[in-house]
Design a protein around this motif. Structure first.
Motif, short mmCIF file in Angstrom:
data_model
loop_
_atom_site.label_atom_id
_atom_site.label_comp_id
_atom_site.label_asym_id
_atom_site.label_seq_id
_atom_site.Cartn_x
_atom_site.Cartn_y
_atom_site.Cartn_z
N LEU A 54 0.94 -1.15 0.15
CA LEU A 54 0.06 -0.20 -0.07
C LEU A 54 0.80 1.26 0.02
O LEU A 54 1.87 1.23 0.73
CB LEU A 54 -0.90 -0.05 1.26
N LEU A 55 0.63 2.35 -0.71
CA LEU A 55 1.25 3.52 -0.79
C LEU A 55 0.30 4.73 -0.11
O LEU A 55 -0.91 4.70 -0.33
CB LEU A 55 1.61 3.77 -2.17
N VAL A 75 -2.39 14.52 -4.10
CA VAL A 75 -3.20 14.14 -5.19
C VAL A 75 -2.51 14.18 -6.35
O VAL A 75 -2.53 13.18 -7.22
CB VAL A 75 -4.19 15.19 -5.18
N HIS A 76 -1.53 15.11 -6.68
CA HIS A 76 -0.56 14.91 -7.82
C HIS A 76 0.06 13.72 -7.90
O HIS A 76 0.49 12.86 -8.88
CB HIS A 76 0.41 15.96 -7.92
N TYR A 77 0.73 13.26 -6.67
CA TYR A 77 1.68 12.00 -6.31
C TYR A 77 0.64 10.93 -6.63
O TYR A 77 1.39 9.84 -7.53
CB TYR A 77 1.92 11.84 -5.03
N ARG A 78 -0.56 10.90 -6.40
CA ARG A 78 -1.31 9.62 -6.58
C ARG A 78 -1.56 9.58 -8.16
O ARG A 78 -1.79 8.36 -8.57
CB ARG A 78 -2.72 9.96 -5.84
N GLU A 79 -1.76 10.79 -8.73
CA GLU A 79 -2.05 10.57 -10.14
C GLU A 79 -1.16 9.99 -10.70
O GLU A 79 -1.08 9.36 -11.80
CB GLU A 79 -2.46 11.94 -10.53
N VAL A 86 -0.21 1.79 -10.78
CA VAL A 86 -0.63 1.24 -9.53
C VAL A 86 -1.96 1.20 -9.54
O VAL A 86 -2.55 2.30 -9.87
CB VAL A 86 0.33 2.11 -8.38
N PRO A 87 -2.66 0.48 -9.08
CA PRO A 87 -4.06 0.48 -8.93
C PRO A 87 -4.46 1.29 -7.92
O PRO A 87 -3.87 1.43 -6.88
CB PRO A 87 -4.53 -1.03 -8.58
N SER A 88 -5.52 1.96 -8.14
CA SER A 88 -6.22 3.04 -7.33
C SER A 88 -6.37 2.51 -5.82
O SER A 88 -6.35 3.27 -4.99
CB SER A 88 -7.31 3.77 -7.88
N VAL A 91 -3.69 2.92 -3.03
CA VAL A 91 -3.14 4.29 -3.12
C VAL A 91 -4.00 5.10 -2.06
O VAL A 91 -5.18 5.11 -2.42
CB VAL A 91 -2.72 4.98 -4.14
N LEU A 92 -3.70 5.50 -1.03
CA LEU A 92 -4.27 6.50 -0.08
C LEU A 92 -3.83 7.79 0.00
O LEU A 92 -2.59 7.99 -0.44
CB LEU A 92 -4.42 6.08 1.32
N VAL A 93 -4.43 8.80 0.05
CA VAL A 93 -3.81 10.07 0.20
C VAL A 93 -4.03 11.01 1.45
O VAL A 93 -5.43 10.85 1.84
CB VAL A 93 -4.44 11.08 -1.03
N GLU A 94 -3.52 11.76 1.77
CA GLU A 94 -3.75 12.57 3.14
C GLU A 94 -3.25 14.15 2.67
O GLU A 94 -2.24 14.23 2.30
CB GLU A 94 -2.81 12.02 4.12
#
Length: 227
Positions: A54-55, A75-79, A86-88, A91-94
């Motif tokens: 998990l990221l 958000v930009h890192y996740r994109e 990487v499957p969505s 990926v979690l975002v804070e």
């Protein structure tokens, strides 16, 4: 003009800022937000190598990222990670953090709320922020093992990527100052800083590489007695 001594001193700081940890499988990988998308690229590489299932990307915006990453660093890192395959779901975002302490605290809260058991963290930062990130995490999350990671590159590689050598030196000097003063403010654990690193830091300060130093209200550079 950057002298040969300046470069030698900068190399000392660069080497010290890196922890030299060998990546190993951890419960989660946390990428600390910044202007550098290389953090996301490194996180993806480690994910693909099976180093974390998990990221988590953490970071709001700052004066240096608000134009380049208007939706927020995390958000930009996740994109970027999803663009690289990487499957969505992995990926979690804070999106609230505005400093390294926030990165750690808010990521910890996010993972707890998601019910994810964490015993070890692969902490991914810019190359010259490895030690600062490690020291902060050890202070704020002492019950987990921290493994530091960053994009594998030399000092010259990083200077070439940024395209502004004096700025890179200023950033390394500023990061070292924080390692000296933040333990006394309760922000991170204290770490031994070798005399040759202190000497390099002091010479670079005298040489004017000071734009990233923290100052008091009177404009004086905050300092810590040599240890």
């Amino acid at each position: 003009m950057i002298s040969a001594q300046d470069w030698a001193d900068t190399q000392r700081l660069w080497d010290y800022h890196q922890m030299g940890h060998a990546p190993r499988p951890c419960s989660v990988a946390i990428g600390l937000g910044s202007h550098d998308l290389g953090v996301a690229d490194t996180a993806v590489d480690l994910y693909e190598r099976g180093m974390a299932p998990l990221l988590v990307f953490t970071g709001a915006t700052s004066p240096t990222t608000q134009e380049r990453m208007p939706r927020g660093e995390a958000v930009h890192y996740r994109e970027r990670a999803i663009q690289l395959g990487v499957p969505s779901s992995a990926v979690l975002v804070e999106t609230r953090a505005r400093n390294t302490g926030d990165n750690i605290r808010f990521s910890r809260e996010l993972l707890a709320e998601a019910g994810i058991d964490v015993s070890s963290v692969l902490l991914i930062s810019k190359p010259y922020e490895e030690r600062r990130a490690y020291a902060t995490a050890r202070k704020l999350w002492p019950d987990v093992e921290i493994v530091s990671a960053s994009s594998p590159m030399t000092l010259q590689d990083y200077v070439d990527a940024i395209g502004d050598a004096p700025l890179v030196i200023d950033m390394l000097v500023g990061a070292l100052q924080r390692l000296l003063i933040y333990p006394g403010q309760g922000f991170m654990i204290s770490q031994k800083v070798p005399d040759d690193v202190i000497g390099a830091y002091e010479r670079l300060c005298r040489g004017g590489f000071t734009s990233r130093l923290i100052r008091d209200k009177e404009g004086q550079v905050l300092s810590q007695a040599r240890r």
